[in-house]
Scaffold this motif. Structure first.
Motif, mmCIF file in Angstrom:
data_model
loop_
_atom_site.group_PDB
_atom_site.id
_atom_site.type_symbol
_atom_site.label_atom_id
_atom_site.label_comp_id
_atom_site.label_asym_id
_atom_site.label_seq_id
_atom_site.Cartn_x
_atom_site.Cartn_y
_atom_site.Cartn_z
ATOM 1 N N ASN A 70 1.918 -5.741 -14.314
ATOM 2 C CA ASN A 70 1.603 -6.344 -13.023
ATOM 3 C C ASN A 70 0.116 -6.649 -13.020
ATOM 4 O OD1 ASN A 70 4.167 -6.094 -11.309
ATOM 5 N ND2 ASN A 70 3.962 -4.066 -12.214
ATOM 6 N N ALA A 71 -0.225 -7.885 -12.767
ATOM 7 C CA ALA A 71 -1.612 -8.340 -12.855
ATOM 8 C C ALA A 71 -2.517 -7.539 -11.920
ATOM 9 C CB ALA A 71 -1.695 -9.823 -12.504
ATOM 10 N N PRO A 72 -3.734 -7.272 -12.371
ATOM 11 C CA PRO A 72 -4.692 -6.576 -11.505
ATOM 12 C C PRO A 72 -4.940 -7.379 -10.227
ATOM 13 C CG PRO A 72 -5.524 -6.740 -13.755
ATOM 14 C CD PRO A 72 -4.288 -7.578 -13.677
ATOM 15 N N VAL A 99 -2.460 2.839 -13.374
ATOM 16 C CA VAL A 99 -2.109 2.887 -14.796
ATOM 17 C C VAL A 99 -1.643 4.300 -15.115
ATOM 18 C CG1 VAL A 99 -3.051 2.837 -17.138
ATOM 19 C CG2 VAL A 99 -3.746 1.117 -15.480
ATOM 20 N N VAL A 100 -0.616 4.412 -15.936
ATOM 21 C CA VAL A 100 -0.158 5.715 -16.409
ATOM 22 C C VAL A 100 -0.401 5.776 -17.905
ATOM 23 C CG1 VAL A 100 1.850 7.214 -16.739
ATOM 24 C CG2 VAL A 100 1.581 5.943 -14.599
ATOM 25 N N TRP A 101 -0.978 6.870 -18.355
ATOM 26 C CA TRP A 101 -1.157 7.074 -19.784
ATOM 27 C C TRP A 101 -0.634 8.446 -20.140
ATOM 28 C CZ3 TRP A 101 -4.316 10.591 -22.442
ATOM 29 C CH2 TRP A 101 -5.190 11.329 -21.653
ATOM 30 N N SER A 102 -0.276 8.586 -21.400
ATOM 31 C CA SER A 102 0.274 9.852 -21.845
ATOM 32 C C SER A 102 -0.004 10.043 -23.325
ATOM 33 C CB SER A 102 1.784 9.865 -21.603
ATOM 34 O OG SER A 102 2.339 11.079 -22.050
ATOM 35 N N GLN A 103 -0.115 11.280 -23.699
ATOM 36 C CA GLN A 103 -0.349 11.608 -25.106
ATOM 37 C C GLN A 103 0.962 11.612 -25.883
ATOM 38 O OE1 GLN A 103 -3.069 14.844 -25.679
ATOM 39 N NE2 GLN A 103 -2.320 15.230 -27.732
ATOM 40 N N THR A 104 2.033 11.277 -25.240
ATOM 41 C CA THR A 104 3.334 11.271 -25.889
ATOM 42 C C THR A 104 3.612 9.902 -26.512
ATOM 43 O OG1 THR A 104 5.639 11.912 -25.572
ATOM 44 C CG2 THR A 104 4.664 10.587 -23.844
ATOM 45 N N SER A 105 4.684 9.819 -27.271
ATOM 46 C CA SER A 105 5.051 8.553 -27.907
ATOM 47 C C SER A 105 5.660 7.611 -26.879
ATOM 48 C CB SER A 105 6.062 8.792 -29.029
ATOM 49 O OG SER A 105 7.286 9.232 -28.477
ATOM 50 N N LEU A 119 2.981 -0.480 -11.290
ATOM 51 C CA LEU A 119 2.107 -0.026 -12.369
ATOM 52 C C LEU A 119 1.507 -1.252 -13.035
ATOM 53 C CD1 LEU A 119 4.272 2.789 -14.013
ATOM 54 C CD2 LEU A 119 2.566 2.989 -12.199
ATOM 55 N N SER A 120 0.199 -1.232 -13.236
ATOM 56 C CA SER A 120 -0.454 -2.367 -13.891
ATOM 57 C C SER A 120 -0.105 -2.402 -15.376
ATOM 58 C CB SER A 120 -1.964 -2.285 -13.726
ATOM 59 O OG SER A 120 -2.306 -2.496 -12.380
#
Length: 184
Positions: free
Chosen positions: A81-83, A130-136, A157-158
């Motif tokens: 989704n565009a900023p 934004v969601v980030w994760s150390q998982t695959s 979520l962007s």
């Protein structure tokens, strides 16, 4: 605007309940807040070591800077989704923040933190998320799908980043730590 009760022209038998805080209580709370916030250390611009109370310089900082720049160049960010104009970016870690990894719940849908969707909807009014994760990516996508976070009517979520956008740095104690790349 201040209002004096006798200007309301109420009946003499009319009951009135006053709701609120006394000015003295508000002033005391504000003073306590100011004392606490003056002691807060803004450590976003440097690596803070709480044991020594001082700034900590990373060993091989130049090497980490080069690795970061390389990671920025090679990471492909797929915009979902565009900023939106004039919105800051809120980056949230999935595991242990939005998703309770240690719960014994029967399904992924039950592992979302209480109030997860209300929080994200509220935050979305002011931030792109934004969601980030150390998982695959495989597990990241499964968790986001199970939590119904990818297609909400109340927030968007962007983009999402998995472990491929991170690199390791060595902590002061010699342990590897993952670091997310900068998205700017």
């Amino acid at each position: 605007t201040r209002l004096v009760l006798d200007t309301l022209k109420l009946r003499t038998d009319h009951r009135v309940m006053l709701v609120g805080s006394r000015e003295a209580d508000i002033s005391a709370a504000n003073s306590a807040y100011l004392k606490v916030t003056q002691a807060v250390v803004d450590d976003l611009d440097f690596d803070y070591d709480p044991d020594s109370g001082s700034q900590r310089v990373l060993r091989d900082a130049a090497a980490y800077r080069r690795r970061l720049e390389r990671r920025i160049e090679t990471t492909e960010v797929r915009i979902m989704n565009a900023p939106r104009q004039d919105k800051k970016l809120l980056v949230l870690d999935l595991d242990y923040t939005l998703f309770d990894c240690r719960s014994t719940a029967a399904s992924i849908a039950e592992l979302g933190r209480p109030g997860l969707h209300a929080f994200l909807a509220s935050a979305y009014r002011y931030y792109d998320i934004v969601v980030w994760s150390q998982t695959s990516w495989r597990w990241l996508e499964a968790k986001l799908t199970g939590l119904s976070m990818l297609f909400s009517d109340d927030y968007r979520l962007s983009f999402v980043l998995d472990r491929t956008s991170m690199f390791e740095v060595m902590s002061r104690k010699g342990r590897p730590e993952r670091s997310m790349k900068s998205s700017t």
